[in-house]
Design a protein around this motif. Structure first.
Motif, short mmCIF file in Angstrom:
data_model
loop_
_atom_site.label_atom_id
_atom_site.label_comp_id
_atom_site.label_asym_id
_atom_site.label_seq_id
_atom_site.Cartn_x
_atom_site.Cartn_y
_atom_site.Cartn_z
N ILE A 154 0.86 -1.19 0.00
CA ILE A 154 0.00 0.00 0.00
C ILE A 154 0.90 1.23 0.00
CG2 ILE A 154 -1.67 1.31 1.39
CD1 ILE A 154 -2.49 -1.39 2.71
N ASN A 155 0.73 2.11 -0.97
CA ASN A 155 1.43 3.40 -0.90
C ASN A 155 0.64 4.49 -1.62
OD1 ASN A 155 2.19 3.38 -3.67
ND2 ASN A 155 4.11 2.33 -3.22
N ASP A 156 1.01 5.74 -1.36
CA ASP A 156 0.24 6.89 -1.87
C ASP A 156 0.26 6.97 -3.38
OD1 ASP A 156 -0.53 7.55 0.64
OD2 ASP A 156 1.00 9.10 0.92
N ASN A 157 1.39 6.63 -3.96
CA ASN A 157 1.52 6.65 -5.41
C ASN A 157 0.46 5.76 -6.05
OD1 ASN A 157 2.98 7.84 -7.34
ND2 ASN A 157 4.77 6.49 -7.18
N ARG A 158 0.38 4.55 -5.58
CA ARG A 158 -0.58 3.58 -6.14
C ARG A 158 -2.02 3.98 -5.83
NH1 ARG A 158 3.24 -1.58 -4.41
NH2 ARG A 158 4.64 -1.38 -6.19
N LYS A 159 -2.21 4.64 -4.67
CA LYS A 159 -3.57 5.06 -4.28
C LYS A 159 -4.13 6.13 -5.21
CE LYS A 159 -3.14 4.52 0.63
NZ LYS A 159 -3.19 5.28 1.87
N GLN A 160 -3.29 6.73 -6.02
CA GLN A 160 -3.82 7.69 -7.00
C GLN A 160 -4.59 6.97 -8.10
OE1 GLN A 160 -0.63 10.15 -8.44
NE2 GLN A 160 -0.14 10.87 -6.38
N ARG A 161 -4.31 5.69 -8.30
CA ARG A 161 -4.96 4.94 -9.39
C ARG A 161 -5.95 3.88 -8.92
NH1 ARG A 161 -0.05 3.07 -13.20
NH2 ARG A 161 -1.80 2.26 -14.42
N ILE A 162 -5.72 3.34 -7.73
CA ILE A 162 -6.57 2.26 -7.21
C ILE A 162 -6.82 2.48 -5.71
CG2 ILE A 162 -5.68 0.58 -8.89
CD1 ILE A 162 -4.33 -0.46 -5.96
N SER A 163 -7.65 1.64 -5.11
CA SER A 163 -7.81 1.69 -3.64
C SER A 163 -7.33 0.36 -3.04
CB SER A 163 -9.27 1.93 -3.27
OG SER A 163 -9.67 3.22 -3.67
N PHE A 164 -7.04 0.42 -1.76
CA PHE A 164 -6.58 -0.78 -1.06
C PHE A 164 -7.46 -1.09 0.13
CE2 PHE A 164 -2.42 0.60 -2.83
CZ PHE A 164 -1.93 -0.61 -3.32
N ALA A 165 -7.78 -2.36 0.33
CA ALA A 165 -8.29 -2.84 1.62
C ALA A 165 -7.08 -3.39 2.36
CB ALA A 165 -9.33 -3.92 1.41
N GLY A 166 -7.21 -3.61 3.66
CA GLY A 166 -6.10 -4.14 4.45
C GLY A 166 -5.43 -3.05 5.26
N PRO A 167 -4.16 -3.23 5.64
CA PRO A 167 -3.27 -4.32 5.24
C PRO A 167 -3.57 -5.65 5.96
CG PRO A 167 -2.17 -2.90 6.83
CD PRO A 167 -3.50 -2.27 6.55
N TYR A 168 -3.17 -6.74 5.29
CA TYR A 168 -3.36 -8.07 5.89
C TYR A 168 -2.03 -8.70 6.29
CZ TYR A 168 -2.10 -9.65 1.21
OH TYR A 168 -1.43 -9.85 0.02
N TYR A 169 -0.90 -8.02 5.97
CA TYR A 169 0.41 -8.54 6.34
C TYR A 169 1.42 -7.42 6.22
CZ TYR A 169 4.62 -11.30 6.61
OH TYR A 169 5.83 -11.79 7.02
N GLU A 170 2.50 -7.48 7.00
CA GLU A 170 3.56 -6.48 6.87
C GLU A 170 4.90 -7.14 6.62
OE1 GLU A 170 2.81 -4.03 10.27
OE2 GLU A 170 1.46 -2.81 9.06
N ALA A 171 5.45 -6.87 5.44
CA ALA A 171 6.76 -7.42 5.07
C ALA A 171 7.81 -6.30 5.16
CB ALA A 171 6.70 -7.98 3.65
N GLY A 172 9.04 -6.61 4.80
CA GLY A 172 10.11 -5.60 4.76
C GLY A 172 11.10 -5.99 3.68
N GLN A 173 11.65 -4.99 3.01
CA GLN A 173 12.60 -5.28 1.93
C GLN A 173 13.91 -5.82 2.49
OE1 GLN A 173 13.23 -2.00 -0.74
NE2 GLN A 173 14.78 -3.08 -1.95
N ASP A 174 14.46 -6.83 1.82
CA ASP A 174 15.71 -7.45 2.26
C ASP A 174 16.52 -7.82 1.01
OD1 ASP A 174 17.66 -8.60 3.87
OD2 ASP A 174 16.28 -9.94 4.93
N LEU A 175 17.64 -8.47 1.23
CA LEU A 175 18.50 -8.92 0.12
C LEU A 175 18.67 -10.43 0.22
CD1 LEU A 175 21.24 -6.21 0.61
CD2 LEU A 175 19.85 -6.42 -1.46
N MET A 176 18.81 -11.07 -0.94
CA MET A 176 19.12 -12.51 -0.99
C MET A 176 20.40 -12.66 -1.79
SD MET A 176 16.71 -15.60 -2.39
CE MET A 176 16.87 -15.29 -4.15
N VAL A 177 21.31 -13.46 -1.27
CA VAL A 177 22.61 -13.67 -1.93
C VAL A 177 22.92 -15.17 -1.96
CG1 VAL A 177 23.51 -11.42 -1.19
CG2 VAL A 177 23.84 -13.41 0.29
N LYS A 178 24.03 -15.53 -2.61
CA LYS A 178 24.45 -16.94 -2.59
C LYS A 178 24.83 -17.31 -1.15
CE LYS A 178 25.41 -18.43 -7.14
NZ LYS A 178 26.43 -18.24 -8.19
N ALA A 179 24.60 -18.56 -0.80
CA ALA A 179 24.78 -19.01 0.59
C ALA A 179 26.21 -18.78 1.10
CB ALA A 179 24.41 -20.48 0.70
#
Ligand code: GLU
Length: 300
Positions: A132-157
């Protein structure tokens, strides 16, 4: 007024799914598919005429945009079956509309297409790890939120040089993300444009990491968790989330009644334990903590 409220458990609906597919239901990119956890179908659901809920209930089917290549949240198996937490949330909402799981029409919806499929009325809602963010809310609407994630990085083990977003520039790492996603925008603060590789879906980023074309993949931690799990130990998460990504359910802009209906359905699912059951059957198989339904945003 509701005189009687019959509830059908979805196991019954699953047998209908087989019959329907034998009759040629689905086809093209869209998929009709059966359930993986018990979903209650409100057979006597009634709605105010003229609302989206009444229209969908009358139609007896719903088109839901989701991801097809994100293990734990939205994945389409080789057998055409849909799985993941987003898929289960979709089944819960459809059930409240009186629509059984096998009458859901799933539509593959990569990150960049999410607003446009709603604007062009190609789907009735989007449940697709959708921040959910304001940029997207200019074009659509959101119900929720139903979950909260966070940006991370994935690398080789075996990579111990990339320890967070700040280490990307010094190590000259190439980083992969997806066009039209919030992580692709955020990571521009940490990498030079020449080192940012963008695809349409995250599974292509995982392939690029595997073959050494990039040194890191960035998006929400729960998406990376699914890809790392799928890699059979080849990839790991850096495990330092650096943004907040509240997941909403995208609907047509300004449909306040539909938003309120979805929020009410989410609240009831949390109270009845269906929300937790949906999590445990999907992302909860890998993710450590079972989330609580976050505080819902008011519908506007
Ligand atoms: N949650 C982020 C977004 O909505 C990243 C995940 C995705 O691309 O689906 O952009």
């Amino acid at each position: 007024m509701r005189a009687r409220r019959t509830r059908l458990v979805a196991a019954l609906a699953a047998s209908v799914a087989l019959v329907l597919s034998a009759c040629g239901g689905g086809g093209g990119e869209d998929q009709l598919s059966g359930p993986s956890v018990d979903v209650e179908v409100d057979q006597d659901a009634q709605f105010e005429p003229g609302t989206t809920m009444a229209e969908l209930n009358q139609r007896g089917t719903i088109r839901i945009g989701t991801k097809y290549d994100q293990p734990l949240f939205g994945v389409r198996g080789l057998d055409g079956q849909m799985q993941g937490f987003d898929v289960e949330i979709g089944r819960i909402i459809a059930g409240k509309l009186g629509i059984p799981p096998d009458r859901i029409q799933w539509v593959e919806t990569p990150s960049q297409t999410r607003e446009e499929v709603l604007e062009q009325d190609k789907v009735d809602m989007v449940i697709a790890t959708y921040t959910i963010n304001d940029n997207r809310k200019q074009r659509i609407s959101f119900a929720g939120p139903y979950y909260e994630a966070g940006q991370d990085l994935m690398v080789k083990a075996d990579d111990n040089t990339i320890t967070g977003p700040e280490s990307l520039r010094p190590t000259g790492a190439k980083v992969c993300s997806v066009t039209g996603s919030t992580p692709a925008e955020e990571i521009k603060k940490y990498v030079d444009p020449a080192n940012l590789v963008l695809f349409d879906v995250y599974s292509k980023c995982a392939d690029a990491l595997r073959t050494g074309q990039v040194q890191a993949v960035t998006t929400d931690n729960v998406i990376l968790l699914g890809l790392a799990e799928q890699s059979g130990g080849q990839f790991k998460l850096v495990e330092k989330p650096f943004t907040e990504e509240p997941y909403g359910i995208g609907i047509k802009k300004g449909d306040v009644q539909f938003c309120e209906f979805i929020n009410q359905t989410l609240t009831e699912a949390a109270q009845s334990g269906k929300y937790e059951q949906a999590w445990r059957a999907t992302a909860g198989k890998v993710a450590q903590q079972t989330p609580q339904l976050p505080q819902l945003d008011p519908c506007v």
